[in-house]
Design an enzyme around this catalytic site. Structure first.
Site, PDB file in Angstrom:
ATOM      1  N   CYS A   1       0.844  -1.200   0.000  1.00 38.48           N
ATOM      2  CA  CYS A   1       0.000   0.000   0.000  1.00 38.48           C
ATOM      3  C   CYS A   1       0.876   1.246   0.000  1.00 38.48           C
ATOM      4  O   CYS A   1       2.082   1.175   0.203  1.00 38.48           O
ATOM      5  CB  CYS A   1      -0.881   0.023   1.240  1.00 38.48           C
ATOM      6  SG  CYS A   1      -1.908  -1.442   1.392  1.00 38.48           S
ATOM      7  N   GLY A  28      -0.387   0.017  -4.994  1.00 39.79           N
ATOM      8  CA  GLY A  28      -1.675  -0.612  -4.735  1.00 39.79           C
ATOM      9  C   GLY A  28      -2.692  -0.127  -5.735  1.00 39.79           C
ATOM     10  O   GLY A  28      -2.895   1.077  -5.871  1.00 39.79           O
ATOM     11  N   ASN A 102       0.349   1.620   5.805  1.00 36.85           N
ATOM     12  CA  ASN A 102       1.005   0.629   4.960  1.00 36.85           C
ATOM     13  C   ASN A 102       1.772  -0.287   5.903  1.00 36.85           C
ATOM     14  O   ASN A 102       2.323   0.184   6.885  1.00 36.85           O
ATOM     15  CB  ASN A 102       1.960   1.370   3.997  1.00 36.85           C
ATOM     16  CG  ASN A 102       2.903   0.420   3.253  1.00 36.85           C
ATOM     17  OD1 ASN A 102       4.056   0.748   3.024  1.00 36.85           O
ATOM     18  ND2 ASN A 102       2.422  -0.730   2.873  1.00 36.85           N
ATOM     19  N   GLY A 103       1.774  -1.565   5.592  1.00 43.92           N
ATOM     20  CA  GLY A 103       2.520  -2.484   6.449  1.00 43.92           C
ATOM     21  C   GLY A 103       1.635  -3.589   6.966  1.00 43.92           C
ATOM     22  O   GLY A 103       0.504  -3.768   6.503  1.00 43.92           O
ATOM     23  N   TYR A 242      12.045  -4.630  -6.012  1.00 40.98           N
ATOM     24  CA  TYR A 242      10.842  -4.786  -6.811  1.00 40.98           C
ATOM     25  C   TYR A 242       9.765  -3.741  -6.590  1.00 40.98           C
ATOM     26  O   TYR A 242       9.174  -3.235  -7.537  1.00 40.98           O
ATOM     27  CB  TYR A 242      10.247  -6.178  -6.524  1.00 40.98           C
ATOM     28  CG  TYR A 242       8.809  -6.327  -6.943  1.00 40.98           C
ATOM     29  CD1 TYR A 242       8.471  -6.389  -8.293  1.00 40.98           C
ATOM     30  CD2 TYR A 242       7.793  -6.378  -5.996  1.00 40.98           C
ATOM     31  CE1 TYR A 242       7.152  -6.494  -8.684  1.00 40.98           C
ATOM     32  CE2 TYR A 242       6.471  -6.487  -6.386  1.00 40.98           C
ATOM     33  CZ  TYR A 242       6.152  -6.547  -7.725  1.00 40.98           C
ATOM     34  OH  TYR A 242       4.855  -6.645  -8.109  1.00 40.98           O
TER      35      TYR A 242
HETATM   36  P1  5GP Z   1       6.133 -15.253 -10.074  1.00 42.92           P
HETATM   37  O1  5GP Z   1       7.457 -15.912  -9.922  1.00 42.92           O
HETATM   38  O2  5GP Z   1       5.399 -15.166  -8.766  1.00 42.92           O
HETATM   39  O3  5GP Z   1       5.268 -15.844 -11.094  1.00 42.92           O
HETATM   40  O4  5GP Z   1       6.343 -13.778 -10.530  1.00 42.92           O
HETATM   41  C1  5GP Z   1       7.447 -13.026 -10.187  1.00 42.92           C
HETATM   42  C2  5GP Z   1       7.325 -11.746 -10.949  1.00 42.92           C
HETATM   43  O5  5GP Z   1       6.162 -11.077 -10.503  1.00 42.92           O
HETATM   44  C3  5GP Z   1       8.465 -10.794 -10.800  1.00 42.92           C
HETATM   45  O6  5GP Z   1       8.749 -10.316 -12.096  1.00 42.92           O
HETATM   46  C4  5GP Z   1       7.934  -9.662  -9.971  1.00 42.92           C
HETATM   47  O7  5GP Z   1       8.230  -8.444 -10.615  1.00 42.92           O
HETATM   48  C5  5GP Z   1       6.458  -9.846  -9.913  1.00 42.92           C
HETATM   49  N1  5GP Z   1       5.797  -9.937  -8.616  1.00 42.92           N
HETATM   50  C6  5GP Z   1       4.508 -10.078  -8.500  1.00 42.92           C
HETATM   51  N2  5GP Z   1       4.139 -10.087  -7.223  1.00 42.92           N
HETATM   52  C7  5GP Z   1       5.195  -9.965  -6.486  1.00 42.92           C
HETATM   53  C8  5GP Z   1       5.404  -9.902  -5.087  1.00 42.92           C
HETATM   54  O8  5GP Z   1       4.520  -9.892  -4.258  1.00 42.92           O
HETATM   55  N3  5GP Z   1       6.671  -9.806  -4.711  1.00 42.92           N
HETATM   56  C9  5GP Z   1       7.668  -9.804  -5.616  1.00 42.92           C
HETATM   57  N4  5GP Z   1       8.903  -9.766  -5.182  1.00 42.92           N
HETATM   58  N5  5GP Z   1       7.492  -9.822  -6.927  1.00 42.92           N
HETATM   59  C10 5GP Z   1       6.268  -9.916  -7.375  1.00 42.92           C
HETATM   60 MG    MG Z   2       8.467  -8.139 -12.800  1.00 50.32          MG
END
Ligand code: 5GP
Ligand code: MG
Ligand code: SF4
Length: 453
Positions: A1, A28, A102-103, A242
């Site tokens: 968030c 978000g 947020n958190g 990220y």
């Molecule tokens: P997954 O391995 O879950 O299919 O997707 C990873 C990709 O989704 C990465 O490219 C990242 O940018 C994005 N991503 C989507 N949700 C998250 C999240 O909650 N945490 C992180 N670190 N990356 C996420």
């Molecule tokens: Mg990505």
């Protein structure tokens, strides 16, 4: 968030909050809201949707006053019911109060039980409402005192903004896990999750809110109260990997530059083992890192995957089935860039493995001769209890397979992760970060048995 707060002497509060939240949209996309304080009464508007979908000139013009707070939300363990949209607005001993955060707290259930047993009622499942109830309980003095008292009860991670009839309050958890910074406006101050929000509304960055610090903004300007004995900070490393926008600077580190370094360090760690023709980022989160990798390795860089900018982040989608569909909607590899070439594709993280599996298949479909998958953080092996929705432990691919297993699963010709040491080095080398999800310690504690995860 994402959270935002503003105190000014002009009448631009609602529109500034709107643009401030617009710049935090990446934090978000599920819902958002703004509350302003108008002569003792809090007015608010909140709904599901993007900032540009929820707000219009009409509903913004109904929000008056010299101070305001706002929130953009992505669904997490709080659940996605309408009632959970923030800011939470309530009435207590001292009048109206609004709060957004947020958190994620790690002792939510315990606090909820304790409050409920002494008569508190709850309309939502948010941590924000829980904090509101604590403020009401400690509500005999001024709100900044109540906030400090409430903070003594809170465990876990939070960056919160609150408002009563004429004052803005902000606080960051003692570990500084979630980001929060202060900006100066010609006629006042603002607070935002990320500095990109300050840039957008023409505020000058003043500084980050310190871990454990509480801030007050009112007609006299800015006041601050520091925690007496803050622990060693544990800023979220994943903000840099990220989550945050690359144009933000958080706790002294620019996100874009940190990603470039992650890429460059990964190049130093593995480029010798790699024989490829071109480096391609997975946009947008992999872009800065891929540039860093290409620079450091001397391998040609090309933006060979087109990202549709209008799909939202794939992890917003609640079901696995939807998630797989969305990956396809979101990323389109360009055949003319790929055909017959050995490519290194750079992404920020592998969480569930869905995106990467889908993507490697697509890249090969479009003619890539070899696909080498490079990830600019270590394998995600633990769930985050602090507000980043990286999925439960049993959905994390790296808890089920070793690196060779993941490589086979996603169908890549080789697979490389940035080391934990490399990640820390990219963030300046000082041990002031949380990296629990990639195997480090849970400095802010873990939820007890029976707590929501
Ligand atoms: P997954 O391995 O879950 O299919 O997707 C990873 C990709 O989704 C990465 O490219 C990242 O940018 C994005 N991503 C989507 N949700 C998250 C999240 O909650 N945490 C992180 N670190 N990356 C996420
Ligand atoms: Mg990505
Ligand atoms: Fe950030 Fe990971 Fe720590 Fe969660 S566990 S706060 S995502 S570094």
């Amino acid at each position: 968030c994402g959270v935002f707060a503003i105190y000014t002497n002009d009448e631009q509060v609602a529109s500034r909050a709107y643009y401030g939240l617009f710049a935090l949209q990446h934090r978000g996309q599920e819902a958002c809201g703004i509350a302003t304080s108008n002569q003792g009464r809090i007015e608010f508007y909140k709904s599901q949707g993007l900032v540009t979908e929820v707000f219009n000139e009409d509903n913004l013009s109904n929000l008056h006053g010299r101070c305001g707070i706002g929130h953009v939300r992505y669904s997490n363990s709080d659940g996605n019911a309408n009632i959970n949209i923030q800011p939470i607005v309530a009435h207590y001993l001292q009048g109206d109060v609004a709060l957004a955060m947020n958190g994620a707290l790690t002792n939510t259930e315990k606090l909820r039980q304790w409050l409920a047993q002494s008569g508190s009622v709850f309309q939502t499942t948010t941590d924000a409402e829980l904090v509101c109830n604590l403020l009401a309980r400690y509500g005999h003095g001024s709100l900044d005192v109540s906030i400090s008292q409430a903070m003594a009860d809170l465990q876990g991670s939070y960056a919160l903004v609150a408002m009563n009839h004429d004052t803005i309050y902000a606080a960051r958890d003692p570990y500084g896990n979630r980001p929060l910074c202060i900006g100066k406006l010609p006629n006042g101050y603002c607070i935002a999750s990320e500095s990109c929000s300050l840039d957008t509304i023409g505020a000058t960055f003043v500084r980050d809110v310190r871990p454990g610090e509480t801030i007050t903004l009112d007609a006299d300007g800015i006041h601050s109260r520091d925690l007496a004995h803050p622990p060693q900070p544990a800023h979220c490393a994943f903000e840099y990997v990220y989550f945050a926008r690359p144009d933000s600077t958080i706790d002294g580190i620019n996100v874009n530059l940190s990603r470039r370094r992650m890429g460059a360090i990964l190049a130093r760690e593995i480029a010798d083992e790699l024989d490829v023709d071109v480096v391609i980022p997975v946009p947008d989160s992999g872009t800065s890192a891929a540039i860093g990798f290409a620079e450091a390795s001397g391998i040609e860089f090309t933006p060979g995957i087109l990202k549709n900018r209008y799909t939202g982040r794939t992890f917003i989608a609640p079901t696995q089935e939807m998630r797989e569909q969305l990956v396809k909607l979101k990323l389109n590899p360009i055949r003319e860039e790929l055909e017959g070439r050995r490519i290194a594709v750079v992404d920020d993280s592998i969480v569930r493995g869905t995106t990467s599996k889908r993507l490697v298949a697509l890249l090969k479909e479009r003619g890539a001769k070899e696909v080498h998958f490079l990830v600019t953080c270590p394998p995600v092996v633990n769930p985050c209890y602090y507000g980043i929705d990286t999925a439960e432990r049993d959905r994390l691919i790296a808890t089920k397979m070793d690196i060779e297993g993941i490589r086979t699963y996603i169908g890549a010709d080789s697979l490389h992760f940035l080391s934990s040491e490399g990640l820390l080095e990219a963030l300046g080398g000082e041990p002031r970060f949380c990296d629990a999800c990639v195997g480090g310690a849970y400095h802010l504690g873990v939820p007890e048995e029976g707590e929501k995860r």
